[in-house]
Design an enzyme around this catalytic site. Structure first.
Site, PDB file in Angstrom:
ATOM      1  N   GLU A   1     -51.668 -45.262 -79.899  1.00  0.00           N
ATOM      2  CA  GLU A   1     -51.947 -43.880 -80.285  1.00  0.00           C
ATOM      3  C   GLU A   1     -51.644 -43.655 -81.763  1.00  0.00           C
ATOM      4  OE1 GLU A   1     -51.486 -40.743 -76.845  1.00  0.00           O
ATOM      5  OE2 GLU A   1     -49.727 -42.063 -76.872  1.00  0.00           O
TER       6      GLU A   1
ATOM      7  N   THR B   1     -59.577 -22.856 -85.208  1.00  0.00           N
ATOM      8  CA  THR B   1     -59.665 -21.450 -85.600  1.00  0.00           C
ATOM      9  C   THR B   1     -58.702 -20.629 -84.758  1.00  0.00           C
ATOM     10  OG1 THR B   1     -61.473 -21.094 -84.033  1.00  0.00           O
ATOM     11  CG2 THR B   1     -62.083 -21.607 -86.319  1.00  0.00           C
TER      12      THR B   1
ATOM     13  N   GLU C   1     -43.313 -45.403 -78.182  1.00  0.00           N
ATOM     14  CA  GLU C   1     -43.818 -46.015 -76.961  1.00  0.00           C
ATOM     15  C   GLU C   1     -45.301 -46.342 -77.028  1.00  0.00           C
ATOM     16  OE1 GLU C   1     -44.490 -41.604 -76.233  1.00  0.00           O
ATOM     17  OE2 GLU C   1     -42.921 -42.786 -77.138  1.00  0.00           O
TER      18      GLU C   1
ATOM     19  N   ASP D   1     -44.088 -36.639 -80.632  1.00  0.00           N
ATOM     20  CA  ASP D   1     -45.473 -37.092 -80.505  1.00  0.00           C
ATOM     21  C   ASP D   1     -46.504 -36.416 -81.406  1.00  0.00           C
ATOM     22  OD1 ASP D   1     -44.410 -38.693 -78.515  1.00  0.00           O
ATOM     23  OD2 ASP D   1     -45.172 -37.471 -76.868  1.00  0.00           O
TER      24      ASP D   1
END
Length: 190
Positions: free
Chosen positions: A123, A8, A119, A42
């Protein structure tokens, strides 16, 4: 509460929020980190944490997930939009993922000598798992299937390019590459 704060915007004093930049065609997080704005780095790592965490909350609270689904879908579109026609989307097609390479890229720019890099396959895989779960919880098979494609393809690429599971990527000439795995893969080196 932390996710709700990010999802928000409460005005000029808000310290955590996302904002879309129409000129660049990207969603940016504020505050930013790891050059996520100036170098477009990223996004799939950072936004993947939000997507996965929101999907976990959604497992327990469907109403909450429904309320914040538009923001979560924006995060998904920023990192993995599948709409190929620019008139259909505000985001570039598959921004962080290369179907040719079979994995995503972390850097928003390419180093002229080494190319782009990835890398952290873990993730990236976390982001794709979050997309799968979000798609399943919202009964959106297109999003779920996108996540399945990204997840399975990235896992296969990690096995090959990072871990050389079949010993046919780096161990062809063991005198040049002696490490048991690659911690970082670039377009032109590992």
């Amino acid at each position: 509460k932390s996710l709700e704060d990010w999802f928000t915007y409460s005005g000029d004093g808000d310290g955590k929020y996302f904002a879309y930049d129409d000129g660049i065609g990207s969603l940016f997080s504020f505050p930013s980190s790891y050059n996520s704005i100036d170098q477009m780095n990223d996004h799939h790592f950072h936004y993947g944490y939000f997507i996965a965490a929101a999907a976990q909350v959604g497992l327990r609270d469907k109403q909450w997930l429904k309320k914040y689904a538009p923001v979560i879908e924006e995060l998904i579109d920023d990192i993995a939009c599948t709409k190929q026609n620019s008139k259909d989307s505000r985001y570039p097609y598959m921004r962080n993922f290369s179907p040719f390479e079979g994995h995503s890229w972390a850097s928003g720019f390419e180093d002229p000598e080494s190319g782009n890099n990835q890398e952290s396959t873990s993730e990236a895989i976390n982001a794709w798992a979050g997309i799968i779960l979000f798609g399943e919880l919202t009964n959106d098979t297109k999003i779920r299937d996108l996540g399945i494609y990204l997840y399975t393809t990235e896992v296969a690429a990690a096995d090959d390019y990072w871990f050389d599971k079949d010993e046919d990527t780096y161990k062809i000439d063991s005198s040049k590459y002696t490490a048991p795995m690659a911690s970082m893969v670039w377009g032109g080196k590992a």
